[in-house]
Design a protein around this motif. Structure first.
Motif, PDB file in Angstrom:
ATOM      1  N   GLN A 198      46.184  47.170  50.730  1.00 53.15           N
ATOM      2  CA  GLN A 198      45.126  46.222  50.139  1.00 53.15           C
ATOM      3  C   GLN A 198      43.719  46.821  49.286  1.00 53.15           C
ATOM      4  O   GLN A 198      43.352  46.569  48.413  1.00 53.15           O
ATOM      5  CB  GLN A 198      44.648  45.752  51.407  1.00 53.15           C
ATOM      6  CG  GLN A 198      43.285  44.365  51.203  1.00 53.15           C
ATOM      7  CD  GLN A 198      43.166  43.713  52.163  1.00 53.15           C
ATOM      8  OE1 GLN A 198      42.561  44.152  53.184  1.00 53.15           O
ATOM      9  NE2 GLN A 198      43.613  42.371  52.396  1.00 53.15           N
ATOM     10  N   HIS A 199      43.420  48.093  49.772  1.00 52.66           N
ATOM     11  CA  HIS A 199      42.473  48.800  49.101  1.00 52.66           C
ATOM     12  C   HIS A 199      42.874  49.132  47.702  1.00 52.66           C
ATOM     13  O   HIS A 199      41.830  48.814  46.636  1.00 52.66           O
ATOM     14  CB  HIS A 199      41.774  50.291  49.609  1.00 52.66           C
ATOM     15  CG  HIS A 199      40.896  50.878  48.965  1.00 52.66           C
ATOM     16  ND1 HIS A 199      39.611  50.783  49.058  1.00 52.66           N
ATOM     17  CD2 HIS A 199      40.852  51.920  48.138  1.00 52.66           C
ATOM     18  CE1 HIS A 199      38.875  51.357  48.245  1.00 52.66           C
ATOM     19  NE2 HIS A 199      39.627  52.500  47.757  1.00 52.66           N
ATOM     20  N   ALA A 200      43.816  49.737  47.359  1.00 49.60           N
ATOM     21  CA  ALA A 200      44.505  49.856  45.960  1.00 49.60           C
ATOM     22  C   ALA A 200      44.440  48.579  45.456  1.00 49.60           C
ATOM     23  O   ALA A 200      44.150  48.832  44.061  1.00 49.60           O
ATOM     24  CB  ALA A 200      45.727  50.650  46.170  1.00 49.60           C
ATOM     25  N   TRP A 201      45.182  47.604  45.820  1.00 47.77           N
ATOM     26  CA  TRP A 201      45.659  46.321  45.234  1.00 47.77           C
ATOM     27  C   TRP A 201      44.121  45.864  44.586  1.00 47.77           C
ATOM     28  O   TRP A 201      43.832  45.419  43.445  1.00 47.77           O
ATOM     29  CB  TRP A 201      46.337  45.370  45.998  1.00 47.77           C
ATOM     30  CG  TRP A 201      46.562  44.231  45.202  1.00 47.77           C
ATOM     31  CD1 TRP A 201      46.233  43.098  45.584  1.00 47.77           C
ATOM     32  CD2 TRP A 201      47.200  43.815  43.984  1.00 47.77           C
ATOM     33  NE1 TRP A 201      46.297  41.835  44.530  1.00 47.77           N
ATOM     34  CE2 TRP A 201      47.036  42.655  43.447  1.00 47.77           C
ATOM     35  CE3 TRP A 201      47.984  44.546  43.116  1.00 47.77           C
ATOM     36  CZ2 TRP A 201      47.701  41.769  42.439  1.00 47.77           C
ATOM     37  CZ3 TRP A 201      48.412  44.161  41.919  1.00 47.77           C
ATOM     38  CH2 TRP A 201      48.428  42.757  41.742  1.00 47.77           C
ATOM     39  N   ARG A 202      43.338  45.604  45.577  1.00 45.26           N
ATOM     40  CA  ARG A 202      41.936  45.077  45.193  1.00 45.26           C
ATOM     41  C   ARG A 202      41.265  45.765  44.249  1.00 45.26           C
ATOM     42  O   ARG A 202      40.349  45.338  43.290  1.00 45.26           O
ATOM     43  CB  ARG A 202      41.142  44.876  46.413  1.00 45.26           C
ATOM     44  CG  ARG A 202      41.632  43.604  47.592  1.00 45.26           C
ATOM     45  CD  ARG A 202      40.984  43.297  48.576  1.00 45.26           C
ATOM     46  NE  ARG A 202      41.204  42.287  49.007  1.00 45.26           N
ATOM     47  CZ  ARG A 202      40.575  41.691  50.247  1.00 45.26           C
ATOM     48  NH1 ARG A 202      39.697  42.067  50.593  1.00 45.26           N
ATOM     49  NH2 ARG A 202      41.452  40.615  50.909  1.00 45.26           N
ATOM     50  N   GLY A 203      41.241  47.044  44.392  1.00 46.17           N
ATOM     51  CA  GLY A 203      40.676  47.854  43.227  1.00 46.17           C
ATOM     52  C   GLY A 203      41.155  47.909  41.860  1.00 46.17           C
ATOM     53  O   GLY A 203      40.529  47.894  40.938  1.00 46.17           O
ATOM     54  N   PHE A 204      42.489  47.712  41.968  1.00 45.43           N
ATOM     55  CA  PHE A 204      43.172  47.506  40.576  1.00 45.43           C
ATOM     56  C   PHE A 204      42.832  46.104  40.144  1.00 45.43           C
ATOM     57  O   PHE A 204      42.418  46.072  38.765  1.00 45.43           O
ATOM     58  CB  PHE A 204      44.920  47.603  40.752  1.00 45.43           C
ATOM     59  CG  PHE A 204      45.219  47.222  39.696  1.00 45.43           C
ATOM     60  CD1 PHE A 204      45.648  47.857  38.433  1.00 45.43           C
ATOM     61  CD2 PHE A 204      46.064  46.049  39.655  1.00 45.43           C
ATOM     62  CE1 PHE A 204      46.357  47.531  37.428  1.00 45.43           C
ATOM     63  CE2 PHE A 204      46.730  45.484  38.567  1.00 45.43           C
ATOM     64  CZ  PHE A 204      47.019  46.459  37.257  1.00 45.43           C
ATOM     65  N   VAL A 205      42.816  45.158  40.777  1.00 39.54           N
ATOM     66  CA  VAL A 205      42.612  43.836  40.352  1.00 39.54           C
ATOM     67  C   VAL A 205      41.016  43.632  40.032  1.00 39.54           C
ATOM     68  O   VAL A 205      40.543  43.119  38.745  1.00 39.54           O
ATOM     69  CB  VAL A 205      42.654  42.532  41.542  1.00 39.54           C
ATOM     70  CG1 VAL A 205      42.173  41.240  41.100  1.00 39.54           C
ATOM     71  CG2 VAL A 205      44.095  42.603  41.857  1.00 39.54           C
ATOM     72  N   ARG A 206      40.019  44.504  40.763  1.00 44.52           N
ATOM     73  CA  ARG A 206      38.549  44.326  40.177  1.00 44.52           C
ATOM     74  C   ARG A 206      38.425  45.230  38.875  1.00 44.52           C
ATOM     75  O   ARG A 206      37.854  44.740  38.099  1.00 44.52           O
ATOM     76  CB  ARG A 206      37.799  45.106  41.545  1.00 44.52           C
ATOM     77  CG  ARG A 206      36.453  45.001  41.090  1.00 44.52           C
ATOM     78  CD  ARG A 206      35.802  45.313  42.572  1.00 44.52           C
ATOM     79  NE  ARG A 206      36.018  46.589  43.305  1.00 44.52           N
ATOM     80  CZ  ARG A 206      36.955  46.497  44.203  1.00 44.52           C
ATOM     81  NH1 ARG A 206      36.938  45.706  44.617  1.00 44.52           N
ATOM     82  NH2 ARG A 206      37.203  47.885  44.473  1.00 44.52           N
TER      83      ARG A 206
END
Length: 155
Positions: A13-21
């Motif tokens: 979730q941290h990696a995915w949200r960081g990528f989206v941001r």
């Protein structure tokens, strides 16, 4: 239907949200810069880049739509707006009465040639200057692998 949802782990979730941001902020800043400095929208730039990458600066309407992952109606409306501004022209396809080509015009070439140097400098300043060559290689490998997988099933 007895499907189990594979929820994201905290690390995923941290990696995915960081990528989206990252994607949203980078895309937003680049779009604002293009519009302010070159009077070209991010969508205009995407179309023009694709057209400069193909022989004769022309591509079938449907192929361009698929390459950009745009719905047919969005492509149609956007190409009509670009044509009004003289950046592209629409040409009928003699082999297929229903098909058409989108062709970059001289004004479109001038617009991308003016916007590209500013765009690449912004890409460097906002992104490339902050990653190592090794990180860049990993990002390219990941991007290529994920896009290749999506290309296998272009649903």
């Amino acid at each position: 239907m007895d499907e189990t949802v594979r929820w994201l782990t905290p690390e995923e979730q941290h990696a995915w949200r960081g990528f989206v941001r990252l994607h949203e902020r980078l895309g937003g800043r680049l779009a604002r810069m293009l519009q302010a400095e070159s009077n070209v929208s991010a969508a205009d730039f995407a179309v023009l880049v694709h057209l400069t990458d193909v022989p004769e600066g022309r591509q079938r309407f449907l192929d361009l739509s698929q390459a950009l992952e745009w719905e047919k109606s969005r492509m149609s409306h956007h190409i009509a707006r670009m044509a009004k501004r003289g950046l592209v022209a629409r040409q009928e396809c003699p082999e297929d009465g229903r098909g058409a080509f989108v062709v970059i015009t001289e004004a479109g070439r001038e617009a991308i040639e003016a916007a590209a140097p500013r765009h690449v400098e912004a890409v460097r300043a906002l992104f490339l200057d902050h990653v190592t060559p090794a990180e860049l290689r990993v990002l390219a490998e990941i991007s290529d692998r994920v896009v290749s997988k999506m290309d296998e099933d272009p649903a």
